[in-house]
Design an enzyme around this catalytic site. Structure first.
Site, PDB file in Angstrom:
ATOM      1  N   CYS A 165      59.870  26.235  -1.571  1.00  0.00           N
ATOM      2  CA  CYS A 165      60.035  26.074  -3.011  1.00  0.00           C
ATOM      3  C   CYS A 165      60.846  27.231  -3.568  1.00  0.00           C
ATOM      4  CB  CYS A 165      58.681  25.986  -3.685  1.00  0.00           C
ATOM      5  SG  CYS A 165      57.566  27.268  -3.134  1.00  0.00           S
TER       6      CYS A 165
ATOM      7  N   GLY B 207      53.613  20.536  -4.758  1.00  0.00           N
ATOM      8  CA  GLY B 207      54.470  19.478  -4.228  1.00  0.00           C
ATOM      9  C   GLY B 207      55.610  19.186  -5.187  1.00  0.00           C
TER      10      GLY B 207
ATOM     11  N   ASN C 198      55.130  22.093   3.738  1.00  0.00           N
ATOM     12  CA  ASN C 198      56.067  23.166   4.090  1.00  0.00           C
ATOM     13  C   ASN C 198      55.380  24.511   4.374  1.00  0.00           C
ATOM     14  OD1 ASN C 198      55.493  23.551   1.389  1.00  0.00           O
ATOM     15  ND2 ASN C 198      57.551  24.241   0.869  1.00  0.00           N
TER      16      ASN C 198
ATOM     17  N   GLY D 285      53.660  15.805  -9.354  1.00  0.00           N
ATOM     18  CA  GLY D 285      52.836  16.613 -10.262  1.00  0.00           C
ATOM     19  C   GLY D 285      52.657  15.938 -11.610  1.00  0.00           C
TER      20      GLY D 285
ATOM     21  N   GLU E 226      49.132  30.980  -8.956  1.00  0.00           N
ATOM     22  CA  GLU E 226      48.277  31.043  -7.770  1.00  0.00           C
ATOM     23  C   GLU E 226      48.136  32.500  -7.328  1.00  0.00           C
ATOM     24  OE1 GLU E 226      47.578  27.576  -5.757  1.00  0.00           O
ATOM     25  OE2 GLU E 226      49.700  27.212  -5.407  1.00  0.00           O
TER      26      GLU E 226
END
Ligand code: NDP
Length: 507
Positions: A292, A236, A160, A241, A471
């Site tokens: 997300c 994902g 995505n 995960g 992140e």
């Protein structure tokens, strides 16, 4: 290139292993097709397996000593060159992304821009990457903590954000001195390979970045289980995960998981409704709802519910579905027909649980017939525990949940298993600060939709959205480096910490 020529160009791509472009050892291939038109093959790619992963990890291991010993400011200079090159090729990469993944061109440009922003940010980290110096508890002793590279990192990325997410993971990993093997999503390998071609052109040394295309089972498992891979960074589905976490446990890897979301926008009775409307349309239907951070729940105060739902119905009913390269298009396709069927399945669920306001069907008329399109859809009178209010649909669908009190709104915001992004529209500063305190999510917005994170702040979520890592920003350095605490004793004698220096009053 004209749009027609661009649309019919099929290219054969290879894996990048140790600076060489290589086919899969098995010789097998797979294709990537455009979700706007399934007749259009974007590229042919190696259907790789464990032996290709092994070669890529070997190349990354071989490149590690020189790359990790290169002074970080020098690594930063290379990332600056990469950032500039990505900026020069932004339009080309964005158009490729729209062809391969479907998002409208303006959003594809935003996706590439995120990677550029992170490249610049992390390039600058080459001259910072701050550690700490602290006073020692002993005389004539120096105490500090420094960051060290870890080794080979495996990056497993979704379709995505096919350039932004590889960039988010790769640039902090590289500036910290690690080498990498990327396994891109099988729906968007062309974006990943072109992205990495540009990195090589920018001066990343051979073997520092490697790419292996192929399925989650054949390539993903091999990367996650490889004994020489020290770190896995994955974005994902939550189920994927969990599987990765289990597989990585045997080799005690460090694993970062960025997973699903069921993100709420709360629209309070004093909200500026036009602003809320613009933000909801952008957050719920941008990237066809396949973010997300997509706003898939609208928690709306009863006092403005009917007016807001009517505004939304009119606006969403007028959105134009189509090819993302066409400037008239508001909403592009979803990723493939499996996604269309999954979203359609939720329509049956939703009709039994709530009221359909607009949309609700796959779109297959005229120019849309050869692609994977779904009408932007709104349900209202949705109960907080309904399946459409709890499960990640990952398509252009949002659910309106009416509320009458603040406590009820907070309870509903926090009633899902995910905790990525949340947002509140209000003019009441007290409620704004309460939302920051009480909404359980990794990202919080006030008078702004649920999307639009910036590259220098930590990104990630709570609960089943991840496993606690973040992140980008400074937080990414913590994930991709190892702390080493260092003590230099220049007293010339044995000094025993915790024994020789006890300052407790002993009287
Ligand atoms: P998937 O989990 O299906 O796939 C993601 C990547 O993992 C792909 O490269 C895939 O390969 C690979 N993979 C699949 N199964 C395995 C496995 N068992 N072991 C190792 N690798 C595997 O997710 P999607 O690509 O469909 O992405 C959508 C999901 O990503 C949504 O749930 C969304 O919320 C989440 N997401 C989360 C973000 C966040 O930061 N929190 C940001 C963006 C998306 P292949 O393509 O070959 O199957």
């Amino acid at each position: 290139m004209s749009t027609t020529a661009e649309r019919t160009a099929t290219k054969t791509y290879r894996n990048l292993i140790g600076g060489e472009w290589a086919e899969a050892r098995s010789g097998k291939t797979f294709t990537s097709v455009s979700p706007a038109n399934h007749d259009e093959v974007v590229g042919v790619f190696p259907a790789s397996g464990p032996e290709d992963v092994d070669a890529a990890v070997g190349a990354a291991m071989a490149a590690f000593p020189a790359w990790s010993l290169m002074p970080a400011p020098k690594r930063g200079e290379i990332l600056f060159k990469v950032a500039r090159l990505l900026a020069e090729h932004k339009e080309e990469l964005s158009r490729l992304m729209t062809r391969e993944m479907g998002k409208v061109l303006t959003e594809a440009r935003g996706d590439v821009q995120e990677a550029i922003d992170v490249a610049y940010y992390m390039a600058g980290e080459g001259r910072r990457m701050f550690g700490m110096t602290v006073p020692s508890e002993m005389p004539d002793k120096f105490a500090m903590a420094i960051r060290r590279p870890i080794g080979v990192v495996g990056l497993i990325t979704p379709w995505n954000f096919p350039v932004a997410i590889p960039g988010w993971k790769l640039f902090p990993a590289l500036i910290c001195g690690n080498t990498a093997v990327i396994k891109p999503a099988s729906d968007t390998p062309a974006c990943a390979v072109r992205f990495v071609e540009l990195l090589m052109e920018g001066g990343i040394p051979d073997g520092v970045v490697n790419v292996v295309t192929g399925s989650g089972t054949d390539v993903g498992h091999a990367l996650v289980e490889h004994p020489d891979v020290r770190v896995i960074s994955f974005t994902g589905h939550t189920e994927t995960g969990i599987d990765i976490s289990r597989r990585a446990a045997d080799t005690l890897k460090r694993v970062s998981l960025e997973l699903g979301g069921k993100n709420p926008i709360v629209i309070w009775e004093d909200a500026e409704l036009q602003l809320a409307l613009d933000s909801v349309v952008w957050s719920a239907f941008g990237t066809s709802g396949q973010r997300c951070t997509a706003a898939s729940r609208l928690i709306v105060h009863r006092g403005v519910h009917d007016e807001f739902v009517e505004m939304l119905r009119k606006r969403v009913g007028a959105l134009v579905l189509g090819d993302g390269l066409d400037p008239a298009t508001d909403v592009g396709p979803v990723i493939n027909d499996v996604a269309v069927d999954r979203i359609d399945g939720y329509m049956r669920v939703g009709r039994g649980e709530a009221e359909l306001v607009v949309g609700g069907r796959p779109a297959r008329d005229g120019a849309l017939a050869k692609g994977s399109f779904f009408e932007p859809t709104i349900f209202t009178e949705v109960k907080p525990d309904a399946r459409i209010a709890q499960e990640e649909i990952f398509g252009p669908v949002t659910s309106v949940i009416p509320v009458t009190s603040w406590d009820e709104a907070v309870r509903i915001v926090n009633s899902v298993k995910y905790g990525l992004s949340s947002s509140l529209f209000t003019r009441d500063v007290n409620l704004a600060f309460r939302s920051i305190r009480d909404f359980d999510s990794g990202l919080g917005y006030v008078n702004h939709g649920t999307i639009g994170a910036e590259a220098h702040l930590p990104f990630g979520g709570t609960k089943s959205t991840g496993n606690g890592h973040r992140e980008v920003g400074q937080a990414a350095l913590d994930f991709f480096s190892e702390w080493k605490s260092v003590y230099v004793d220049y007293s010339g004698k044995l000094q025993r910490a915790q024994i020789d220096m006890t300052f407790v009053d002993q009287e």
